[in-house]
Design a protein around this motif. Structure first.
Motif, short mmCIF file in Angstrom:
data_model
loop_
_atom_site.label_atom_id
_atom_site.label_comp_id
_atom_site.label_asym_id
_atom_site.label_seq_id
_atom_site.Cartn_x
_atom_site.Cartn_y
_atom_site.Cartn_z
N TYR A 194 0.84 -1.20 0.00
CA TYR A 194 0.00 0.00 0.00
C TYR A 194 0.88 1.25 0.00
O TYR A 194 1.81 1.38 0.80
CB TYR A 194 -0.90 0.03 1.23
CG TYR A 194 -1.91 1.14 1.21
CD1 TYR A 194 -3.12 0.99 0.54
CD2 TYR A 194 -1.64 2.36 1.83
CE1 TYR A 194 -4.05 2.01 0.49
CE2 TYR A 194 -2.57 3.40 1.78
CZ TYR A 194 -3.77 3.22 1.12
OH TYR A 194 -4.69 4.24 1.08
N ALA A 195 0.58 2.19 -0.91
CA ALA A 195 1.30 3.46 -1.00
C ALA A 195 0.40 4.58 -0.48
O ALA A 195 -0.73 4.74 -0.95
CB ALA A 195 1.72 3.75 -2.43
N GLU A 196 0.90 5.36 0.47
CA GLU A 196 0.13 6.47 1.02
C GLU A 196 -0.04 7.60 0.02
O GLU A 196 -0.98 8.39 0.12
CB GLU A 196 0.81 6.99 2.28
CG GLU A 196 0.86 5.98 3.42
CD GLU A 196 1.58 6.53 4.63
OE1 GLU A 196 2.37 7.50 4.46
OE2 GLU A 196 1.37 6.00 5.73
N GLU A 197 0.88 7.69 -0.94
CA GLU A 197 0.78 8.73 -1.97
C GLU A 197 1.44 8.24 -3.25
O GLU A 197 2.29 7.35 -3.24
CB GLU A 197 1.44 10.03 -1.50
CG GLU A 197 2.87 9.89 -1.06
CD GLU A 197 3.42 11.17 -0.45
OE1 GLU A 197 3.41 12.20 -1.16
OE2 GLU A 197 3.83 11.14 0.72
N ALA A 198 1.04 8.82 -4.35
CA ALA A 198 1.58 8.44 -5.65
C ALA A 198 2.97 9.02 -5.84
O ALA A 198 3.37 9.98 -5.17
CB ALA A 198 0.65 8.92 -6.76
N SER A 199 3.72 8.44 -6.78
CA SER A 199 5.05 8.97 -7.10
C SER A 199 5.46 8.51 -8.48
O SER A 199 4.96 7.52 -9.00
CB SER A 199 6.09 8.50 -6.06
OG SER A 199 6.29 7.10 -6.16
N GLY A 206 13.21 1.56 -16.81
CA GLY A 206 12.41 2.68 -17.27
C GLY A 206 11.62 3.33 -16.14
O GLY A 206 11.95 3.15 -14.96
N PRO A 207 10.56 4.08 -16.46
CA PRO A 207 9.77 4.79 -15.44
C PRO A 207 9.13 3.82 -14.44
O PRO A 207 8.72 2.71 -14.80
CB PRO A 207 8.71 5.51 -16.27
CG PRO A 207 9.27 5.59 -17.65
CD PRO A 207 10.08 4.34 -17.83
N ILE A 208 9.07 4.26 -13.19
CA ILE A 208 8.40 3.50 -12.14
C ILE A 208 7.28 4.37 -11.57
O ILE A 208 7.54 5.35 -10.87
CB ILE A 208 9.37 3.07 -11.03
CG1 ILE A 208 10.44 2.14 -11.60
CG2 ILE A 208 8.63 2.39 -9.88
CD1 ILE A 208 11.51 1.73 -10.60
N VAL A 209 6.06 4.03 -11.92
CA VAL A 209 4.90 4.81 -11.52
C VAL A 209 4.19 4.08 -10.38
O VAL A 209 3.75 2.94 -10.54
CB VAL A 209 3.94 5.03 -12.70
CG1 VAL A 209 2.73 5.83 -12.24
CG2 VAL A 209 4.66 5.75 -13.84
N ILE A 210 4.07 4.75 -9.25
CA ILE A 210 3.37 4.20 -8.09
C ILE A 210 2.09 5.00 -7.89
O ILE A 210 2.12 6.23 -7.81
CB ILE A 210 4.24 4.28 -6.82
CG1 ILE A 210 5.57 3.56 -7.03
CG2 ILE A 210 3.49 3.71 -5.63
CD1 ILE A 210 5.47 2.09 -7.28
N LYS A 211 0.98 4.32 -7.83
CA LYS A 211 -0.29 4.99 -7.59
C LYS A 211 -0.64 4.97 -6.12
O LYS A 211 -0.18 4.10 -5.37
CB LYS A 211 -1.40 4.32 -8.39
CG LYS A 211 -1.68 2.89 -7.96
CD LYS A 211 -2.78 2.26 -8.81
CE LYS A 211 -3.07 0.82 -8.35
NZ LYS A 211 -4.11 0.17 -9.17
N LYS A 212 -1.44 5.93 -5.68
CA LYS A 212 -1.91 5.93 -4.30
C LYS A 212 -2.84 4.74 -4.10
O LYS A 212 -3.72 4.48 -4.91
CB LYS A 212 -2.66 7.22 -3.99
CG LYS A 212 -3.15 7.30 -2.55
CD LYS A 212 -3.83 8.62 -2.26
CE LYS A 212 -4.33 8.67 -0.81
NZ LYS A 212 -4.99 9.96 -0.51
#
Length: 352
Positions: A194-199, A206-212
């Motif tokens: 679980y991610a508290e915020e996106a980043s 390549g790109p690493i996109v984490i969603k909230k």
């Protein structure tokens, strides 16, 4: 691992879930538990390697794990705020987990500093993240960021710094690097965290996109998840919470039935978890086994974490950005650790 081993593991899982206490099965269950030597007390690496011991206790772990002099040779006496000596053993057990980012330019600093407290009753695992920019007194070096203690005197000086800050005894130390996060994640087929915020970050792939919210991460993504801090709202503070959330997620995946009943996953995870693991000179396999047995009933909600108390951000006399220690909060934390009353230490722990 042969079919008999797999059957034993499956039967052990079934008995745990059903709460069975059949006397005729106890010898087999005790045998399985001896194999499940968890170091869950000291973080994902150690906890994870414990599950892998089911198949590889005999040689892989012993061959991979290194023991070094991570504790101070001479322990400085510790006195509680009221002037009374702090016992060497204290109440419960305190493990210091140190992690380093091995990217060029980051050598010599500790990017992960986590104190893991295991109460005497073994009913919870309490993890406390110490931000690397926490401005503290370092024995023999004045005041500086806490991770500077590692740069000045490696693990022993960091241990001494932590002990004097909290007025508690650190019993054991474990260290690893971020590369282990990536390898362990891939070994278990990815983790859900679980991610508290996106980043938005980047990795070798390549790109690493984490969603909230919930994210399912492979090894490269997990590495980006635990490294990222520049795009997070509280920088290293937010990164610390991410690292602890990841530790818990990896622990749950590593101890899940689909992992411990899969010989290939066990083999890969064992090697990944212990390949870069270094333990202090006093932490033996027998001690790890005893701690594992004491924690055999730990479940998801029993693993909680918090950030060490600080009042905000500031600037050091040298012009560096720092996290200002909450003196009273730190004293309260030390008292809770000394008296094994962390469950009463305010509403600071979370269970992501």
């Amino acid at each position: 691992m042969d079919q008999h081993d797999l059957d034993s593991i499956r039967e052990g899982i079934a008995r745990r879930d059903a709460g069975a206490e059949d006397e005729t099965e106890r010898p087999r269950r005790r045998g399985l538990r001896r194999a499940l030597i968890a170091i869950g007390v000291i973080v994902l690496l150690v906890v994870g390697s414990a599950t892998a011991f089911v198949a590889y206790l005999g040689y892989t772990v012993n061959d991979n794990v290194t023991q070094e002099n991570l504790l101070p040779e001479k322990r400085t006496p510790i006195e509680a705020p009221d002037g009374t000596p702090v016992k060497e053993t204290g109440t419960g057990t305190n493990y210091l987990v140190i992690g380093a980012d091995t990217r060029p330019g980051d050598a010599g600093r500790s990017d992960v500093i986590v104190l893991v407290h295991v109460p005497a009753d073994g009913e919870t695992i309490q993890m406390i993240h110490f931000p690397r920019d926490l401005y503290v007194s370092i024995p023999g070096h004045g005041k500086n960021k806490i991770n500077a203690a590692y740069a000045f005197g490696r693990e022993p000086l960091l241990v001494e710094t932590m002990e004097q800050l909290l007025k508690v005894r650190i019993h054991h130390v474990a260290k690893t690097n971020f590369d282990g996060f990536k390898k362990m994640t891939d070994a278990v087929g990815g983790v859900r965290v679980y991610a508290e915020e996106a980043s938005n970050g980047s990795g070798n792939g390549g790109p690493i996109v984490i969603k909230k919210g919930w994210n399912t991460l492979n090894g490269e993504q997990a590495l980006g998840f635990v490294r990222e801090r520049y795009t997070l709202s509280e920088g290293d503070i937010s990164r610390g919470r991410r690292q602890l959330a990841f530790i818990k997620a990896l622990f749950l995946k590593a101890t899940a039935p689909e992992t411990i009943t899969n010989p290939l996953k066990i083999a890969k995870f064992t090697d990944a978890a212990t390949g870069n693991l270094v333990l202090d000179q006093t932490l033996t396999v027998g001690m790890m086994r005893d701690q594992a047995l004491a924690l055999r009933n730990i479940r998801s909600g029993d693993i909680v974490f918090a950030t060490a108390p600080f009042t905000g951000y500031g600037t050091s006399p040298e012009g560096a950005s720092i996290d200002v220690v909450d003196t009273k909060g730190m004293a309260d934390l030390g008292e809770a650790l000394r008296t094994d009353t962390m469950d009463d230490y305010g509403d600071v722990f979370v269970t992501p």
